[in-house]
Design an enzyme around this catalytic site. Structure first.
Site, short mmCIF file in Angstrom:
data_model
loop_
_atom_site.label_atom_id
_atom_site.label_comp_id
_atom_site.label_asym_id
_atom_site.label_seq_id
_atom_site.Cartn_x
_atom_site.Cartn_y
_atom_site.Cartn_z
N ILE A 12 15.57 14.79 7.02
CA ILE A 12 15.92 13.37 7.02
C ILE A 12 17.31 13.16 7.63
CG2 ILE A 12 16.32 11.33 5.55
CD1 ILE A 12 13.36 12.09 5.70
N SER A 45 4.57 22.30 2.78
CA SER A 45 3.27 22.65 3.37
C SER A 45 3.25 22.56 4.89
CB SER A 45 2.16 21.74 2.82
OG SER A 45 2.14 21.76 1.42
N ALA A 46 4.29 21.95 5.46
CA ALA A 46 4.43 21.88 6.93
C ALA A 46 3.34 21.04 7.59
CB ALA A 46 4.48 23.28 7.53
N HIS A 49 1.26 14.55 7.89
CA HIS A 49 0.11 13.85 7.31
C HIS A 49 -0.30 12.65 8.17
CE1 HIS A 49 0.13 16.09 3.58
NE2 HIS A 49 1.44 15.94 3.50
N SER A 337 6.81 14.19 -0.48
CA SER A 337 5.80 14.14 0.57
C SER A 337 5.26 12.73 0.66
CB SER A 337 4.68 15.12 0.23
OG SER A 337 3.76 15.17 1.29
N SER A 341 6.68 14.16 7.34
CA SER A 341 5.90 13.41 8.33
C SER A 341 6.62 12.14 8.74
CB SER A 341 4.54 13.01 7.73
OG SER A 341 3.97 14.07 7.04
C1 LIG Z 1 5.93 21.73 -2.25
C2 LIG Z 1 6.21 20.69 -1.21
C3 LIG Z 1 5.28 20.42 -0.22
C4 LIG Z 1 5.53 19.42 0.72
N1 LIG Z 1 4.67 19.26 1.76
C5 LIG Z 1 4.90 18.30 2.68
C6 LIG Z 1 4.05 18.14 3.80
O1 LIG Z 1 3.14 18.93 4.04
N2 LIG Z 1 4.27 17.09 4.62
C7 LIG Z 1 5.28 16.20 4.41
O2 LIG Z 1 5.37 15.23 5.15
N3 LIG Z 1 6.16 16.37 3.41
C8 LIG Z 1 6.01 17.42 2.56
N4 LIG Z 1 6.90 17.62 1.55
C9 LIG Z 1 8.08 16.75 1.47
C10 LIG Z 1 9.14 17.15 2.50
O3 LIG Z 1 9.34 18.54 2.51
C11 LIG Z 1 10.41 16.43 2.15
O4 LIG Z 1 10.13 15.04 2.10
C12 LIG Z 1 11.53 16.64 3.16
O5 LIG Z 1 11.72 17.99 3.47
C13 LIG Z 1 12.79 16.05 2.56
O6 LIG Z 1 13.85 16.24 3.45
P1 LIG Z 1 15.32 15.84 3.02
O7 LIG Z 1 16.14 15.96 4.24
O8 LIG Z 1 15.29 14.54 2.29
O9 LIG Z 1 15.71 16.91 1.91
P2 LIG Z 1 16.31 18.37 2.05
O10 LIG Z 1 15.61 19.17 3.06
O11 LIG Z 1 16.37 18.95 0.68
O12 LIG Z 1 17.77 18.11 2.61
C14 LIG Z 1 18.80 17.55 1.80
C15 LIG Z 1 20.08 18.23 2.20
O13 LIG Z 1 21.16 17.61 1.53
C16 LIG Z 1 22.11 18.61 1.25
N5 LIG Z 1 22.99 18.17 0.17
C17 LIG Z 1 22.62 17.80 -1.08
N6 LIG Z 1 23.71 17.49 -1.81
C18 LIG Z 1 24.78 17.67 -0.99
C19 LIG Z 1 26.19 17.53 -1.17
N7 LIG Z 1 26.73 17.14 -2.34
N8 LIG Z 1 27.01 17.81 -0.12
C20 LIG Z 1 26.50 18.20 1.07
N9 LIG Z 1 25.17 18.38 1.28
C21 LIG Z 1 24.33 18.10 0.27
C22 LIG Z 1 21.26 19.79 0.83
O14 LIG Z 1 21.98 21.01 0.94
C23 LIG Z 1 20.10 19.71 1.79
O15 LIG Z 1 20.27 20.51 2.93
C24 LIG Z 1 6.71 18.65 0.63
C25 LIG Z 1 7.66 18.96 -0.34
C26 LIG Z 1 7.43 20.00 -1.22
C27 LIG Z 1 8.48 20.38 -2.19
#
Ligand SMILES: Cc1cc2nc3c(=O)[nH]c(=O)nc-3n(C[C@H](O)[C@H](O)[C@H](O)COP(=O)(O)OP(=O)(O)OC[C@H]3O[C@@H](n4cnc5c(N)ncnc54)[C@H](O)[C@@H]3O)c2cc1C
Length: 480
Positions: A12, A45-46, A49, A337, A341
């Site tokens: 994100i 799950s990569a 969707h 999730s 996507s």
């Molecule tokens: C089991 C599982 C299966 C899934 N399967 C799917 C799928 O098949 N398809 C799909 O669309 N979605 C799927 N998802 C959801 C998807 O993986 C997430 O929605 C997505 O990866 C979220 O990304 P993000 O950037 O919000 O979070 P993250 O990847 O967790 O990134 C957040 C970042 O913020 C950083 N951060 C946090 N606090 C601080 C701080 N205080 N200072 C500096 N940095 C900080 C962290 O280190 C991290 O790198 C799945 C999730 C899970 C757990």
């Protein structure tokens, strides 16, 4: 002072940084880990969707379908492995037939392209290894499989190429609203920003709470997996789901873009956002659930188990909002999730919210939006021979399981975001991702990181500082 600070560089934060980098803005991304895509983006799950699951009218539905479309465009432009293999939701009982009918209606309402109900015969003709219990299925051809960390890394790299300041190993510890915006306290000093985007994944509530009390809670939920060897990669050809339930999208069986088979996840509530443990009971549940779809799964070919943490919130919706108290703060929370996507669509929406808050968006004349990357193991024999003749490092295989060469690793080490740990190299080029899980190649990868990035070998880590692999020199002059 920067115009916008983004906290977090998972998929994100990376997508937001990539979107913002096309404008004439000073942007900083603050990430606590030593690499990008190390949070939930690393372990999921990569699947991209199709978008029939979220309730019509929700942000989740709209951004999922839009994100799915954008994923195809971005993967093509930025050389990210992505295949639209389609997905099947299986009806394994008469009741399930009603459930997939309801999902079909949702899919139509959400604008999912090409979605269709298949008979038992049509389903088994597509996927002969499925259970004889199958009564029918929901086919969504726009669903795809992607390399999630490459997806995030590619967007983060393009952001850096276009001038974004990525600050790794920079943990945000406090946010102080000021007259001009925010003073963001970090483990490496203070960053002043006019606008702030929080993309902190499972730590969303904690980070938002540094500025103001959030009106949501994050309830982390762990999902565990089996990853099977390449020998099983053809077991199924599309993503096989069961009917979703209140715990999530259920246990899936799917090919991966790396040629493996992924099986999972379960859903186990946890209070610890770092709790990525894999449990015997979790794996036993996944095995029995997955065998309902594909009875002949060969789980003896398992090469790794892992777990990821969902950032579930107290509402079945993304919590994307502009703070009422601090309108320059945009929170991208509850990114469960289909967050992977939806990521590029979430980013576009976040940029719109920033604009509504007053951020001036002026396009750069020089925006670079193409990223070339190849892997030796994807080339034809003739292409490999020509490459080795030009660059002999491609003739030295470092990871035998995945045929990753020294040339691949050197290229990765000199990209805009150099991988500084063994695991980061693994995510960039796949070294250590095969059957031996790095048993043979890790020492060579270690050596190359130290040599190319001029790091003391004692400081090369498995992942973050604190996970150094060597403790000192031996009397014989080697490393221990
Ligand atoms: C089991 C599982 C299966 C899934 N399967 C799917 C799928 O098949 N398809 C799909 O669309 N979605 C799927 N998802 C959801 C998807 O993986 C997430 O929605 C997505 O990866 C979220 O990304 P993000 O950037 O919000 O979070 P993250 O990847 O967790 O990134 C957040 C970042 O913020 C950083 N951060 C946090 N606090 C601080 C701080 N205080 N200072 C500096 N940095 C900080 C962290 O280190 C991290 O790198 C799945 C999730 C899970 C757990």
């Amino acid at each position: 002072m920067v115009d916008v600070a983004v906290i977090g560089c998972g998929v994100i934060g990376a997508a937001v940084a990539y979107s913002l980098s096309q404008y004439q803005l000073k942007v900083a991304v603050l990430e606590q880990h030593a690499d990008v895509a190390v949070g939930t983006t690393k372990a999921n799950s990569a699947i991209i969707h199709a978008g029939y699951d979220p309730a019509p009218g929700t942000l989740m539905a709209r951004l999922n379908v839009e994100g799915n479309r954008l994923a195809g465009e971005i993967a093509e432009k930025l050389s990210v492995p992505f295949r639209r293999v389609g997905s099947l939701v299986l009806a394994l009982s008469e009741d399930d037939l009603e459930r997939i009918q309801a999902l079909y209606q949702r899919g139509v309402a959400n604008g999912v392209p090409g979605i269709r109900l298949l008979s038992r015969e049509e389903t088994l003709a597509r996927e002969p290894r499925l259970s004889e219990q199958v009564c029918g299925s929901l086919w969504a051809p726009s669903a795809g499989i992607i390399d999630p960390w490459e997806y995030a890394t590619a967007m983060a790299e393009m952001a850096v190429v276009n001038g974004v300041d990525l600050q790794l190993q920079t943990r945000v510890t406090g946010i102080e609203p000021t007259d001009f915006g925010f003073a963001i306290r970090t483990s490496r000093g203070t960053v002043e920003a006019q606008y702030l985007v929080c993309a902190a994944g499972v730590e969303a509530a904690a980070v938002r709470g540094m500025a103001e009390a959030p009106d949501y809670v994050i309830q982390p939920s762990r999902g565990e997996y089996f990853l099977l060897d390449h020998s099983e990669g053809e077991t199924v050809h599309s993503v096989i789901f069961q009917c979703p339930n209140e715990l999530g999208k259920g246990v899936l069986v799917a090919p991966t873009v790396h040629g493996n088979l992924i099986v999972g996840p379960n859903a186990a509530s946890t209070d610890d956002p770092d709790n990525c443990q894999v449990t015997a009971s979790g794996l036993a549940y996944i095995e029995s659930a997955a065998r309902r779809s594909v009875p002949g799964l060969n789980l003896a070919a398992n090469i790794r188990n892992f777990a990821g943490i969902r950032a579930n919130s107290d509402r079945d919706e993304f919590r994307i909002e502009r703070s009422e108290t601090y309108p320059h703060l945009i929170d991208l929370a509850g990114m469960k999730s289909p967050g992977l996507s939806a990521a590029p669509a979430v980013a576009r929406y976040a940029v719109q919210l920033l604009e509504q808050a007053g951020l001036a968006l002026k396009k750069k004349a020089s925006f670079c939006d193409r990223r070339e990357k190849f892997r030796f193991n994807e080339l034809s024999d003739a292409e490999r021979a020509a490459l080795i003749a030009r660059e002999p490092a491609y003739g030295r295989v470092i990871c035998r399981c995945q045929t990753v060469t020294e040339g691949d690793i050197l290229a990765a080490l000199h990209r805009p975001i150099p991988p500084r740990s063994i695991n980061a190299v693994k995510r960039r080029v796949g070294a250590g991702m095969g059957r031996c899980q790095g048993g043979f190649c890790s020492p060579r990868v270690h050596e190359l990181i130290a040599r190319e990035l001029c790091i003391d070998p004692l400081e090369v880590c498995l992942e973050d500082p604190g996970s150094e692999l060597l403790t000192g020199e031996t009397k014989m002059g080697g490393m221990a």
